[in-house]
Design an enzyme around this catalytic site. Structure first.
Site, short mmCIF file in Angstrom:
data_model
loop_
_atom_site.label_atom_id
_atom_site.label_comp_id
_atom_site.label_asym_id
_atom_site.label_seq_id
_atom_site.Cartn_x
_atom_site.Cartn_y
_atom_site.Cartn_z
N ALA A 151 0.82 -1.22 0.00
CA ALA A 151 0.00 0.00 0.00
C ALA A 151 0.85 1.26 0.00
O ALA A 151 2.00 1.26 0.43
CB ALA A 151 -0.92 0.01 1.22
N LYS A 152 0.25 2.35 -0.50
CA LYS A 152 0.81 3.69 -0.41
C LYS A 152 -0.16 4.56 0.38
O LYS A 152 -1.34 4.24 0.48
CB LYS A 152 0.97 4.33 -1.79
CG LYS A 152 2.09 3.79 -2.63
CD LYS A 152 2.17 4.60 -3.92
CE LYS A 152 3.29 4.12 -4.80
NZ LYS A 152 3.37 4.92 -6.04
N GLY A 153 0.33 5.69 0.89
CA GLY A 153 -0.54 6.62 1.58
C GLY A 153 -1.47 7.32 0.60
O GLY A 153 -1.12 7.56 -0.55
N GLY A 155 -3.76 9.90 2.11
CA GLY A 155 -4.31 11.04 2.85
C GLY A 155 -4.23 12.36 2.10
O GLY A 155 -5.20 12.83 1.52
N GLU A 156 -3.08 12.98 2.11
CA GLU A 156 -2.92 14.28 1.47
C GLU A 156 -3.01 14.22 -0.06
O GLU A 156 -3.57 15.13 -0.67
CB GLU A 156 -1.58 14.90 1.89
CG GLU A 156 -1.47 16.35 1.57
CD GLU A 156 -0.24 16.98 2.22
OE1 GLU A 156 0.57 17.53 1.47
OE2 GLU A 156 -0.10 16.89 3.45
#
Length: 198
Positions: A151-153, A155-156
């Protein structure tokens, strides 16, 4: 009997967890800690380096309506394509993208802090459900070797492309390029008037 077993070079070793003493500090019988230090390097004097171990990529498209007489902008649809590495929980990933798009709409069209004037949620406008359009999420899965389960983030990265997509859509619809956010009706109307709109 609660036990913990591990295979070692000489066979299997088992520990009876119920026989271990309780720690005076935490009340735990057994605890462990760990950390992950991603492979990065600081930026040099020329701004070159590897500040992040992995990068997120995204593209968003906004379909809007502009009322050229009032300067109002209504977002009708956002298509959000995001490289999420591996979507371990696709519903949660899409929810994060929906939240980022909602925040991006606020950045693009309404949220502005004015000292002494917008210091509460009565005067500081944020998007409501009536401002959030249909959002189509396209999850691009390219597993990230350093991420948990690939997985990767998200959020932003879900927020960052929304305002540029909306401002580009305003330009595409009217020919007017706004360079300041939020694109409030007064700013949009002034830009339209300067461009020759009646």
């Amino acid at each position: 009997m609660a036990s913990c077993a591990s295979t070692m070079a000489g066979g299997v070793r088992a520990i009876d967890l119920t026989a271990l003493p309780i720690s005076n500090k935490s009340g735990d019988v057994l605890s462990g800690t760990g950390h992950f230090d991603p492979p990065t390097s600081p930026l040099d004097g020329d701004g070159q380096g590897v500040p992040y171990a992995s990068y997120a990529f995204a593209a968003q498209f906004a379909e809007i309506e502009v009322d050229t007489r009032l300067g109002t902008v209504k977002v009708r649809k956002v298509v959000a394509a995001h490289d999420v590495g591996r979507a371990v929980n696709p519903i949660q990933v899409e929810g994060q993208i929906h939240g980022g798009v909602a925040q991006g709409i606020g950045l693009a069209l309404m949220e502005e802090f004015l000292p002494g004037r917008t210091e509460n949620l009565h005067d500081y406008l944020i998007p409501t459900i009536g401002d959030v359009p249909e959002i189509e999420c396209l999850l691009i899965e390219d597993p990230e070797p350093l991420g948990p389960y690939g997985a990767k983030g998200i959020g932003e990265p879900a927020l960052i492309p929304t305002a540029p997509a909306i401002l580009n859509a305003i330009h595409h619809a009217t020919g007017v390029r706004l360079r300041r956010v939020p694109a409030t009706p007064d700013r949009v109307r002034a830009a339209l008037k300067a461009a020759g709109y009646d």
